[in-house]
Design a protein around this motif. Sequence first.
Motif: not given
Length: 351
Positions: A130-138, A161-170
Amino acid sequence: MAGLDENGDEGRPVGRRSRALKTAGLTLAALLTLCAGAAGWVYWQLSDNITSVDINSALGDDRPPRAPTTPSPGAAASAAPLPSGSLNFLVLGSDSRDGTENSRLGGGEGGSARSDTAMVVHLDAGRTAATVVSIPRDTLVTRPSCPLADGGESPEAYGAMFNSAYTVGGPVCAVKTVESLTGVRMDHYVEIDFAGFARLVDALGGVTVTTEEDIDDDLSHLRLAAGTHHLDGEQALGLARTRHGVGDGSDLGRIELQHTLVKALLARISDVGLTTDPARLYEVADAVTGSLTTDTGLDSLGELIDLGRSLRDLSADRVRTVTMPVVPAPADPNRVVADEPEASELWASLR
């Protein structure tokens, strides 16, 4: 005195033996019924713990193609074949304030939640690596238009900001944004909150990690000297959240700590022998499912068990952890953008 039977042996009273056998039979039947009922209740409870989101219906067909999934050639002929094709998961750690425990552990303010941690987990065909790729939230990204729960659509946003996607639309918008960024189909979605992560680590009996430098972070409330430590759930969560107490204080330093923690958790799961300890297995399963949100393809205990069985040959030393290549954003040195062409080459390797 008991009489002799036809073979000359001294016999027992037939009526008493019959009653004893009948009582034993009824007792055994009752025990089996209770065990079956208990097993059914546990299965129902653990499945009912899971929250699910129908991401496939929300996003429709305008998505990257699925990778082919094939039966495992090693599966027993008499058993249902296990899938062995490659899979991609979006795994999010959310900082929800839902519940007293999440709030105490530092969930997001104002009743909202953000994707505090984002990882794309790629299982190779055969499910042995497996490969785990982290996406920086910034990371600054183009956030696509996303379907919303009220039937509307969020507008497309550039340099968001990447992590705004979850805040906007879950979860739906988080998945759509990741697929837009990577060009990789997310076959499944898994989200766990702060309280669930801490409970999981505690259910496993803690986790052992080695840190290369002292950690002193007032925001994550974690203070550790450099060296090897056995952490409980709250400490492990603090390690996963620490960024200001290590390196240059950026999200990249925190991701390195998270990768250390991922490897330590996989090793711990392998060491504790869950299959031979039903009580601990239940505790771990209850901890995970009680704080889990998935897509509808993983929203039952049976589906999670099948996935786990397909990973039986995946060991911790076959898991590679990397971070999406990034460079400082030209307009804001406190943010990052994908470093091309390296980032695109990494995502292409997971398709």
